[in-house]
Design a protein around this motif. Structure first.
Motif, PDB file in Angstrom:
ATOM      1  N   UNK A  48     -22.502  -3.566  27.748  1.00 62.62           N
ATOM      2  CA  UNK A  48     -21.168  -3.163  27.332  1.00 62.62           C
ATOM      3  C   UNK A  48     -20.150  -3.653  28.352  1.00 62.62           C
ATOM      4  N   UNK A  56     -22.337  -1.126  31.413  1.00 68.97           N
ATOM      5  CA  UNK A  56     -23.694  -0.625  31.213  1.00 68.97           C
ATOM      6  C   UNK A  56     -24.556  -1.790  30.764  1.00 68.97           C
ATOM      7  N   UNK A  94     -15.031  -0.522  20.481  1.00 69.01           N
ATOM      8  CA  UNK A  94     -14.639   0.874  20.489  1.00 69.01           C
ATOM      9  C   UNK A  94     -13.453   1.036  21.431  1.00 69.01           C
ATOM     10  N   UNK A  95     -12.887   2.228  21.380  1.00 67.88           N
ATOM     11  CA  UNK A  95     -11.807   2.560  22.304  1.00 67.88           C
ATOM     12  C   UNK A  95     -12.401   3.462  23.368  1.00 67.88           C
ATOM     13  N   UNK A  97     -13.656   6.109  25.767  1.00 68.30           N
ATOM     14  CA  UNK A  97     -13.621   7.560  25.743  1.00 68.30           C
ATOM     15  C   UNK A  97     -13.285   8.150  24.377  1.00 68.30           C
ATOM     16  N   UNK A  98     -13.426   7.344  23.370  1.00 71.34           N
ATOM     17  CA  UNK A  98     -13.267   7.828  21.990  1.00 71.34           C
ATOM     18  C   UNK A  98     -14.554   7.514  21.250  1.00 71.34           C
ATOM     19  N   UNK A  99     -15.113   8.499  20.566  1.00 69.80           N
ATOM     20  CA  UNK A  99     -16.363   8.294  19.850  1.00 69.80           C
ATOM     21  C   UNK A  99     -16.233   7.247  18.763  1.00 69.80           C
ATOM     22  N   UNK A 100     -17.339   6.548  18.579  1.00 73.95           N
ATOM     23  CA  UNK A 100     -17.402   5.680  17.407  1.00 73.95           C
ATOM     24  C   UNK A 100     -17.261   4.214  17.705  1.00 73.95           C
ATOM     25  N   UNK A 101     -18.181   3.447  17.156  1.00 76.53           N
ATOM     26  CA  UNK A 101     -18.157   1.996  17.235  1.00 76.53           C
ATOM     27  C   UNK A 101     -17.794   1.429  15.876  1.00 76.53           C
ATOM     28  N   UNK A 103     -18.863  -2.106  14.067  1.00 81.13           N
ATOM     29  CA  UNK A 103     -19.724  -3.269  14.224  1.00 81.13           C
ATOM     30  C   UNK A 103     -19.208  -4.458  13.433  1.00 81.13           C
ATOM     31  N   UNK A 104     -19.452  -5.641  13.988  1.00 76.78           N
ATOM     32  CA  UNK A 104     -19.245  -6.862  13.237  1.00 76.78           C
ATOM     33  C   UNK A 104     -20.461  -7.157  12.366  1.00 76.78           C
TER      34      UNK A 104
ATOM     35  N   UNK B  32     -24.980  13.992  20.854  1.00 75.15           N
ATOM     36  CA  UNK B  32     -24.147  13.354  19.836  1.00 75.15           C
ATOM     37  C   UNK B  32     -25.005  12.415  19.034  1.00 75.15           C
ATOM     38  N   UNK B  36     -25.911   5.584  10.521  1.00 70.97           N
ATOM     39  CA  UNK B  36     -25.331   4.318  10.112  1.00 70.97           C
ATOM     40  C   UNK B  36     -26.039   3.814   8.862  1.00 70.97           C
ATOM     41  N   UNK B  43     -23.291  -5.748   9.395  1.00 69.10           N
ATOM     42  CA  UNK B  43     -23.559  -4.908  10.547  1.00 69.10           C
ATOM     43  C   UNK B  43     -23.637  -3.450  10.133  1.00 69.10           C
ATOM     44  N   UNK B  44     -24.128  -2.602  11.003  1.00 68.47           N
ATOM     45  CA  UNK B  44     -24.196  -1.161  10.706  1.00 68.47           C
ATOM     46  C   UNK B  44     -22.811  -0.588  10.436  1.00 68.47           C
ATOM     47  N   UNK B  46     -20.661   2.998  10.031  1.00 70.61           N
ATOM     48  CA  UNK B  46     -20.643   4.437  10.323  1.00 70.61           C
ATOM     49  C   UNK B  46     -20.601   5.249   9.026  1.00 70.61           C
ATOM     50  N   UNK B  51     -22.180  16.615  16.510  1.00 66.66           N
ATOM     51  CA  UNK B  51     -22.403  16.990  17.896  1.00 66.66           C
ATOM     52  C   UNK B  51     -23.399  18.146  17.949  1.00 66.66           C
ATOM     53  N   UNK B  93     -25.985   8.763  20.805  1.00 65.50           N
ATOM     54  CA  UNK B  93     -25.024   8.247  21.778  1.00 65.50           C
ATOM     55  C   UNK B  93     -25.301   8.952  23.098  1.00 65.50           C
ATOM     56  N   UNK B  97     -18.509   9.214  26.051  1.00 64.53           N
ATOM     57  CA  UNK B  97     -18.070   8.767  24.734  1.00 64.53           C
ATOM     58  C   UNK B  97     -18.073   7.256  24.646  1.00 64.53           C
ATOM     59  N   UNK B  98     -18.570   6.789  23.490  1.00 61.30           N
ATOM     60  CA  UNK B  98     -18.599   5.356  23.209  1.00 61.30           C
ATOM     61  C   UNK B  98     -19.430   4.590  24.230  1.00 61.30           C
TER      62      UNK B  98
END
Lengths: 112, 113
Positions: A48, A56, A94-95, A97-101, A103-104, B32, B36, B43-44, B46, B51, B93, B97-98
């Motif tokens: 990431x 990471x 993603x943004x 500290x905001x949940x959620x990806x 994907x392409x 969390x 998908x 791609x996957x 959401x 939570x 996750x 987050x993220x």
């Protein structure tokens, strides 16, 4: 609003060659993650990028490297390609500290 | 090692019936979870998330249930339609987050007319 854009969509390379895959994140996103998805399996986290640095890393060798540019777009580089590197490579943005990806659709890499 | 996985690689349901896709995880600290949907050549996508402070969450035609006692979650799709045909992944996750997402191996859902 454009989602995540990846290029190229398909690629064929020979063993030992190097490859670069590209990703443009969704508008407003600042974090880019790369995943490798082998046929019939779930995606595996590669690394990431955030603020142009690798934040990471998953369990992938150093042959896999990346870069993030000031406009948040990203590249994935793989050196010394092996047959086992054949897979669908997914970029997700993603943004921070905001949940959620998001994907392409991925780049299908075939190594022959 | 720690993992998240799915019970069945394939599931076939009659159009109009409800579908239930199950998933187990091993890390009791996981907090969390995401489901998908991946269609062929894409791609996957959401679907829904939950939570660990919740047991149930509902979306449009989908419900996710989380049982922390047995470390199990499920995705329920009501009135399954042909467009629901895809591979479904549960994912975890880990970290902030993220941060990185750990995917299971997926369940391929097929719809019988």
């Amino acid at each position: 609003d454009a989602g995540v854009t990846q290029s190229p969509t398909h690629l064929i390379k020979t063993r030992g060659q190097q490859v670069t895959l590209r990703c443009s994140p969704k508008s407003g996103h600042d974090t880019v993650s790369w995943y490798q998805q082998a046929l019939g399996q779930g995606p595996q986290f590669i690394f990431q990028y955030y603020e142009e640095e690798e934040r990471q890393r998953g369990n992938f060798p150093d042959r896999f490297s990346g870069h993030q540019f000031p406009n948040y777009s990203s590249e994935l580089n793989v050196n010394a390609l092996l047959l086992g590197d054949s897979a669908l490579y997914l970029c997700a943005s993603s943004l921070d500290r905001v949940d959620g990806y998001t994907f392409g659709s991925g780049t299908r890499l075939t190594v022959v | 090692g720690e993992s998240v996985g799915l019970h069945l690689p394939t599931l076939s349901v009659q159009e109009g019936d409800n579908s239930i896709i199950n998933c187990a995880y091993s890390n009791s600290a996981s907090d969390y979870f995401i489901w998908y949907k991946q269609e062929s050549g894409k791609g996957p996508q959401f679907i829904i998330d939950i939570r660990s402070n919740m047991d149930k969450r509902q979306g449009q035609r989908v419900t996710v249930l989380l049982n922390k006692t047995v470390k199990h979650l499920s995705l329920q799709i009501a009135a399954t339609q042909p467009g629901d045909s895809a591979v479904y992944f549960c994912a975890e996750n880990r970290g902030s987050s993220a941060s990185k997402i750990i995917f299971g191996s997926g369940t391929r859902l097929s719809i019988r007319p």
